[in-house]
Scaffold this active site. Structure first.
Site, PDB file in Angstrom:
ATOM      1  N   ASN A 126       0.841  -1.206   0.000  1.00  0.00           N
ATOM      2  CA  ASN A 126       0.000   0.000   0.000  1.00  0.00           C
ATOM      3  C   ASN A 126       0.868   1.245   0.000  1.00  0.00           C
ATOM      4  O   ASN A 126       1.947   1.239   0.595  1.00  0.00           O
ATOM      5  CB  ASN A 126      -0.830   0.096   1.302  1.00  0.00           C
ATOM      6  CG  ASN A 126      -2.012  -0.843   1.325  1.00  0.00           C
ATOM      7  OD1 ASN A 126      -2.598  -1.134   0.286  1.00  0.00           O
ATOM      8  ND2 ASN A 126      -2.350  -1.314   2.501  1.00  0.00           N
ATOM      9  N   LYS A 130       1.313  -4.532   4.838  1.00  0.00           N
ATOM     10  CA  LYS A 130       2.011  -5.498   5.692  1.00  0.00           C
ATOM     11  C   LYS A 130       2.955  -6.411   4.922  1.00  0.00           C
ATOM     12  O   LYS A 130       4.019  -6.768   5.420  1.00  0.00           O
ATOM     13  CB  LYS A 130       1.005  -6.322   6.483  1.00  0.00           C
ATOM     14  CG  LYS A 130       0.335  -5.497   7.540  1.00  0.00           C
ATOM     15  CD  LYS A 130      -0.510  -6.264   8.485  1.00  0.00           C
ATOM     16  CE  LYS A 130      -0.730  -5.438   9.729  1.00  0.00           C
ATOM     17  NZ  LYS A 130       0.477  -5.311  10.551  1.00  0.00           N
ATOM     18  N   GLU A 163      -4.151  -8.922   4.431  1.00  0.00           N
ATOM     19  CA  GLU A 163      -4.574  -7.746   3.653  1.00  0.00           C
ATOM     20  C   GLU A 163      -4.770  -8.107   2.179  1.00  0.00           C
ATOM     21  O   GLU A 163      -4.856  -7.226   1.330  1.00  0.00           O
ATOM     22  CB  GLU A 163      -3.553  -6.612   3.793  1.00  0.00           C
ATOM     23  CG  GLU A 163      -3.541  -6.007   5.195  1.00  0.00           C
ATOM     24  CD  GLU A 163      -2.562  -4.847   5.355  1.00  0.00           C
ATOM     25  OE1 GLU A 163      -2.738  -4.065   6.300  1.00  0.00           O
ATOM     26  OE2 GLU A 163      -1.606  -4.733   4.551  1.00  0.00           O
ATOM     27  N   GLY A 175       3.590  -6.195  22.639  1.00  0.00           N
ATOM     28  CA  GLY A 175       4.097  -4.819  22.634  1.00  0.00           C
ATOM     29  C   GLY A 175       5.300  -4.670  23.560  1.00  0.00           C
ATOM     30  O   GLY A 175       6.235  -5.464  23.517  1.00  0.00           O
ATOM     31  N   GLU A 184       5.640  -5.437  26.448  1.00  0.00           N
ATOM     32  CA  GLU A 184       5.795  -6.571  27.381  1.00  0.00           C
ATOM     33  C   GLU A 184       6.517  -7.756  26.755  1.00  0.00           C
ATOM     34  O   GLU A 184       6.655  -8.807  27.387  1.00  0.00           O
ATOM     35  CB  GLU A 184       4.409  -7.038  27.874  1.00  0.00           C
ATOM     36  CG  GLU A 184       3.541  -5.968  28.496  1.00  0.00           C
ATOM     37  CD  GLU A 184       4.175  -5.421  29.751  1.00  0.00           C
ATOM     38  OE1 GLU A 184       4.602  -6.216  30.589  1.00  0.00           O
ATOM     39  OE2 GLU A 184       4.283  -4.187  29.859  1.00  0.00           O
ATOM     40  N   GLY A 192       5.085  -4.946  14.480  1.00  0.00           N
ATOM     41  CA  GLY A 192       4.628  -6.318  14.262  1.00  0.00           C
ATOM     42  C   GLY A 192       5.187  -6.903  12.967  1.00  0.00           C
ATOM     43  O   GLY A 192       5.543  -8.087  12.908  1.00  0.00           O
ATOM     44  N   ASP A 193       5.269  -6.079  11.925  1.00  0.00           N
ATOM     45  CA  ASP A 193       5.809  -6.555  10.645  1.00  0.00           C
ATOM     46  C   ASP A 193       7.305  -6.861  10.771  1.00  0.00           C
ATOM     47  O   ASP A 193       7.794  -7.870  10.244  1.00  0.00           O
ATOM     48  CB  ASP A 193       5.595  -5.501   9.545  1.00  0.00           C
ATOM     49  CG  ASP A 193       4.117  -5.214   9.323  1.00  0.00           C
ATOM     50  OD1 ASP A 193       3.288  -6.115   9.534  1.00  0.00           O
ATOM     51  OD2 ASP A 193       3.798  -4.070   8.953  1.00  0.00           O
TER      52      ASP A 193
HETATM   53  P1  ATP Z   1       1.761  -3.213  14.846  1.00  0.00           P
HETATM   54  O1  ATP Z   1       0.373  -3.714  14.462  1.00  0.00           O
HETATM   55  O2  ATP Z   1       1.759  -1.861  15.478  1.00  0.00           O
HETATM   56  O3  ATP Z   1       2.768  -3.352  13.784  1.00  0.00           O
HETATM   57  P2  ATP Z   1       1.649  -5.465  16.657  1.00  0.00           P
HETATM   58  O4  ATP Z   1       0.533  -5.109  17.584  1.00  0.00           O
HETATM   59  O5  ATP Z   1       1.389  -6.502  15.627  1.00  0.00           O
HETATM   60  O6  ATP Z   1       2.259  -4.165  16.006  1.00  0.00           O
HETATM   61  P3  ATP Z   1       3.457  -5.464  18.880  1.00  0.00           P
HETATM   62  O7  ATP Z   1       3.122  -6.497  19.887  1.00  0.00           O
HETATM   63  O8  ATP Z   1       3.088  -4.050  19.170  1.00  0.00           O
HETATM   64  O9  ATP Z   1       2.897  -5.956  17.470  1.00  0.00           O
HETATM   65  O10 ATP Z   1       5.023  -5.455  18.597  1.00  0.00           O
HETATM   66  C1  ATP Z   1       5.721  -6.559  18.072  1.00  0.00           C
HETATM   67  C2  ATP Z   1       6.946  -6.804  18.903  1.00  0.00           C
HETATM   68  O11 ATP Z   1       7.811  -5.658  18.851  1.00  0.00           O
HETATM   69  C3  ATP Z   1       6.650  -7.042  20.377  1.00  0.00           C
HETATM   70  O12 ATP Z   1       6.369  -8.400  20.630  1.00  0.00           O
HETATM   71  C4  ATP Z   1       7.952  -6.581  21.020  1.00  0.00           C
HETATM   72  O13 ATP Z   1       8.906  -7.617  20.965  1.00  0.00           O
HETATM   73  C5  ATP Z   1       8.402  -5.440  20.120  1.00  0.00           C
HETATM   74  N1  ATP Z   1       7.905  -4.169  20.675  1.00  0.00           N
HETATM   75  C6  ATP Z   1       6.768  -3.511  20.355  1.00  0.00           C
HETATM   76  N2  ATP Z   1       6.622  -2.393  21.105  1.00  0.00           N
HETATM   77  C7  ATP Z   1       7.689  -2.334  21.924  1.00  0.00           C
HETATM   78  C8  ATP Z   1       8.132  -1.426  22.947  1.00  0.00           C
HETATM   79  N3  ATP Z   1       7.433  -0.329  23.265  1.00  0.00           N
HETATM   80  N4  ATP Z   1       9.294  -1.702  23.576  1.00  0.00           N
HETATM   81  C9  ATP Z   1      10.037  -2.790  23.257  1.00  0.00           C
HETATM   82  N5  ATP Z   1       9.663  -3.692  22.320  1.00  0.00           N
HETATM   83  C10 ATP Z   1       8.516  -3.466  21.652  1.00  0.00           C
END
Ligand code: ATP
Length: 300
Positions: A13, A42, A141, A221, A223, A250-251
């Protein structure tokens, strides 16, 4: 011998972003900043993230025969992605129209465009790419039937990784092919429906695993993440960073995990590496622009 560490089957996209003081309501017009156009989607994001880490990467996607399509192709090639599988034409390139207010809240309208025209036939026509790829990754997507055809075309011995985003219930055939299924908490809840109510992320990972994937990764995230397989459920510790922009984390995580798995890493090891890649990505603005090289991950 595989020619590609990773084949990404997915979306591309153009993200059209305008900063606004206030997002418009119904019937309202507001003035915003200059337009910024970024390569996204994505599938395209995962391909760039993997290639930047050093993975030999190919993308199977569809873009329009237009300026946005050329922007996306240029971004892929500049990162070292093989675009032999990127089909051109049939509809305008997919776009995401994004307005962002000063607090960072956004409103997004997506026109899937060419992404909606990536067909099962396109997957079958790319048989040589599948035969040449150690790991294949996908997201949602693109049409679900195209993802179904993707799992049917996997080469003997290759591995399939799915990030079901945007989430929807998945056919058993797709779930059974995932090794792993990678979800965030929201995606886990949509896929599980009522059975996800209450309980911990560990519980959800176990329930997801019981639905048929060979393994499951739940991203959490800041965590960190959780890995669930026949060996049990393991926490992947978060990497402490000052997050600036989580777009594309996430990607980046999915691409890094897929690449490390292809290199023979165990799932927990690959997820720990992917968490480092995700952590670097959130310290920088943007999606593709935020993805690190392997050297930058080492330096973290
Ligand atoms: P998005 O949809 O925004 O691309 P998502 O929700 O699919 O993300 P997240 O869980 O936000 O995926 O992030 C993927 C990975 O990136 C997490 O499992 C973590 O390892 C790392 N990550 C994301 N945010 C943080 C943060 N604030 N600090 C450290 N690591 C992070």
């Amino acid at each position: 011998m595989y020619d590609y560490d990773l084949l990404v089957v997915g979306s591309a996209n153009a993200d059209l972003v305008i900063g606004v003081e206030r997002r418009p309501g119904a019937g309202e017009t507001v003035l915003g900043s200059d337009l910024a156009v970024h390569p996204g989607g994505k599938g395209a994001n995962q391909a760039v993230a993997a290639a930047r880490l050093g993975a030999r990467t190919a993308l199977l996607a569809r873009v329009g025969d237009d300026t946005h399509g050329r922007l996306l192709l240029d971004a892929q090639r500049a990162s070292g992605v093989d675009t032999v599988g990127v089909l051109v034409g049939g509809a305008p390139t997919g776009v995401a129209l994004i307005t962002v207010d000063p607090s960072g809240d956004n409103s997004i309208v997506v026109s899937p465009g060419a992404n909606a025209r990536l067909t099962p036939g396109d997957v079958r026509a790319a048989a040589s790419l599948f035969q040449a790829s150690r790991v294949v990754s996908a997201q949602l997507e693109i049409p679900l039937e195209t993802v179904v055809e993707t799992v049917r075309n996997l080469a003997e011995g290759s591995r399939f990784v799915l990030n079901p985003s945007p989430p929807r219930p998945l056919p058993t055939e797709v779930l059974a092919a995932c090794d792993p299924l990678i979800v965030n908490e929201h995606e886990a809840k949509v896929i599980l429906g009522d059975s996800a109510v209450g309980g911990s992320p560990e519980d959800r990972a176990r329930i997801l695993l019981a639905k048929g994937p060979r393994s499951v990764v739940v991203t959490l995230g800041a965590e960190g993440a959780l890995v669930a397989s026949a060996q049990g459920v393991t926490r992947v510790a978060p990497v402490k960073v000052d997050a600036v922009d989580t777009t594309g984390a996430g990607d980046a995580f999915t691409a890094a995990l897929a690449w490390r798995l292809g290199r023979g890493a165990a799932l927990t090891e690959a997820a720990a590496y992917a968490a480092r890649v995700g952590a670097v990505a959130v310290t920088r603005e943007g999606a593709q622009a935020s993805f690190p090289t392997a050297a930058e991950v080492e330096a973290l």
